[in-house]
Design an enzyme around this catalytic site. Structure first.
Site, PDB file in Angstrom:
ATOM      1  N   GLN A   1       0.773  -1.054  -0.046  1.00 22.11           N
ATOM      2  CA  GLN A   1       0.003  -0.025   0.050  1.00 22.11           C
ATOM      3  C   GLN A   1       0.970   1.161  -0.110  1.00 22.11           C
ATOM      4  OE1 GLN A   1      -2.942  -1.706   3.318  1.00 22.11           O
ATOM      5  NE2 GLN A   1      -3.668   0.274   2.525  1.00 22.11           N
TER       6      GLN A   1
ATOM      7  N   SER B   1       5.034  -6.214   2.521  1.00 21.99           N
ATOM      8  CA  SER B   1       3.810  -6.416   2.906  1.00 21.99           C
ATOM      9  C   SER B   1       2.808  -6.884   1.892  1.00 21.99           C
ATOM     10  CB  SER B   1       3.464  -4.793   3.327  1.00 21.99           C
ATOM     11  OG  SER B   1       2.268  -5.182   4.348  1.00 21.99           O
ATOM     12  N   LEU B   2       1.653  -6.347   1.604  1.00 25.24           N
ATOM     13  CA  LEU B   2       0.561  -6.650   0.739  1.00 25.24           C
ATOM     14  C   LEU B   2       1.302  -7.569  -0.681  1.00 25.24           C
ATOM     15  CD1 LEU B   2      -2.256  -6.740  -0.564  1.00 25.24           C
ATOM     16  CD2 LEU B   2      -1.684  -4.629  -1.435  1.00 25.24           C
TER      17      LEU B   2
ATOM     18  N   ARG C   1      -8.388  -9.040   4.333  1.00 22.89           N
ATOM     19  CA  ARG C   1      -7.315  -8.769   5.292  1.00 22.89           C
ATOM     20  C   ARG C   1      -7.376  -7.138   5.393  1.00 22.89           C
ATOM     21  NH1 ARG C   1      -2.090  -6.555   3.585  1.00 22.89           N
ATOM     22  NH2 ARG C   1      -0.178  -7.524   5.018  1.00 22.89           N
TER      23      ARG C   1
ATOM     24  N   HIS D   1       1.555  -4.302  10.703  1.00 17.93           N
ATOM     25  CA  HIS D   1       2.644  -5.132  11.155  1.00 17.93           C
ATOM     26  C   HIS D   1       3.061  -4.733  12.596  1.00 17.93           C
ATOM     27  CE1 HIS D   1       3.272  -6.406   7.122  1.00 17.93           C
ATOM     28  NE2 HIS D   1       3.125  -5.073   6.653  1.00 17.93           N
TER      29      HIS D   1
ATOM     30  N   GLN E   1       2.823 -12.216   9.107  1.00 13.33           N
ATOM     31  CA  GLN E   1       3.488 -10.967   8.662  1.00 13.33           C
ATOM     32  C   GLN E   1       2.568  -9.878   9.191  1.00 13.33           C
ATOM     33  OE1 GLN E   1       1.388  -9.328   5.311  1.00 13.33           O
ATOM     34  NE2 GLN E   1       2.979 -10.470   4.361  1.00 13.33           N
TER      35      GLN E   1
END
Length: 314
Positions: free
Chosen positions: A10, A91-92, A116, A200, A249
């Protein structure tokens, strides 16, 4: 001499992204059509015309970025680009990397990251969390600043993006204290980021649990391309390990610096960012500057053609 494709998370989204690529390559709209079918609304229309406030809602941003990453990847392949030797994501972007590697079905992954995003937002009431970048400070000093500032609340390093660029997240007041503590320890700059969800951080443990329950019913295959997770900067091939990592994660730091170094240690000499923007490419260049390394970002026909010409023969 290997090629690694890396996928952003993102923050790289924007209204109008991939517009030029969509005009040149039908596979872009085809990819978004699959995503729209999974979501039940027209994702391409949202990306193309906005409004930005809606696109920036976490549960819409995540599907949009995943679709954009895969659309760019498919456009690369359609224009004759070589298959990568390894994939990873920030991340994503890990979900996007797994789709590219054949471990996750696109429609399944789109619906999964929508969920998510929803559970992430629900885990932290709007306005309660904050995210900030700390620039020009060693990892250990950022970690110490967070410990000093916590005072019983949550503030933690969540993205080890590159040497001298660490992102912290947690409860808003604690993040503000940590920014001041980091400056007192010599940080060149601290910047509050426009992200409401303290992703996170340990505040996401409830969301991670809900994501884990969802993932129990999701089919994951062994990746057909070497997949490196930014949770631990290691290669993973076992679907059950990957499923567990996707849960871990959400409430664990992104180890991007170590992941890029692991890719290079594995023989990757070209790192290609796939999707809108050039955020990862900038980080990657700061992580390693060794001779012989090449970095590219794919977001329009010209950048794809330039990267393809540069990588032919590798």
């Amino acid at each position: 001499m290997g090629i690694a494709f890396v996928f952003p998370g993102q923050g790289s989204q924007s209204v109008g992204m991939l517009g030029a690529l969509a005009e040149a390559e039908p596979v872009v709209r085809e990819t978004f059509a699959i995503a729209s079918g999974a979501l039940g609304y027209d994702l391409w229309s949202l990306v193309a015309t906005g409004p930005a406030e809606r696109l920036n809602e976490t549960e819409r941003t995540q599907p949009a970025m995943l679709a954009a990453g895969i659309a760019s990847f498919e456009a690369w392949r359609a224009r004759g680009g070589a298959a990568p030797d390894a994939v990873s994501g920030h991340s994503l972007g890990e979900f996007t990397a797994l789709v590219a590697a054949g471990a996750l079905d696109l429609a399944t992954a789109i619906e999964l990251v929508q969920f998510r995003g929803r559970v992430m937002q629900e885990a932290a009431p709007l306005g309660s969390g904050a995210v900030a970048a700390v620039l020009g400070l060693e990892n250990t000093d950022v970690e110490a600043a967070c410990l000093d500032a916590a005072q019983g609340a949550v503030v933690e390093p969540v993205n080890y993006n590159s040497p001298g660029q660490i992102v912290i997240a947690g409860e808003r007041a604690a993040v503000t204290r940590a920014m001041e503590a980091a400056k007192a320890r010599g940080a060149k700059r601290t910047v509050l980021l426009p992200v409401s969800v303290p992703v996170h951080s340990s505040l996401m443990q409830g969301a991670a649990k809900r994501l884990g329950e969802k993932l129990e019913h999701v089919a994951i295959a062994a990746p057909r391309i070497a997949y490196y997770s930014a949770v631990d900067a290691r290669r993973h091939d076992d679907p059950d390990e990957i499923r567990a990592l996707l849960v871990t994660q959400l409430a664990s730091p992104v180890q991007w610096t170590d992941t890029v170094r692991a890719l290079i240690a594995a023989g990757m000499t070209t790192l290609v960012e796939c999707g809108p923007g050039k955020v990862l490419t900038g980080l990657n260049r700061r992580i390693e500057r060794a001779p012989g390394l090449a970095f590219h970002a794919l977001e329009d026909p010209a950048s794809i053609d330039a990267a393809r010409a540069a990588t032919q023969g590798e």
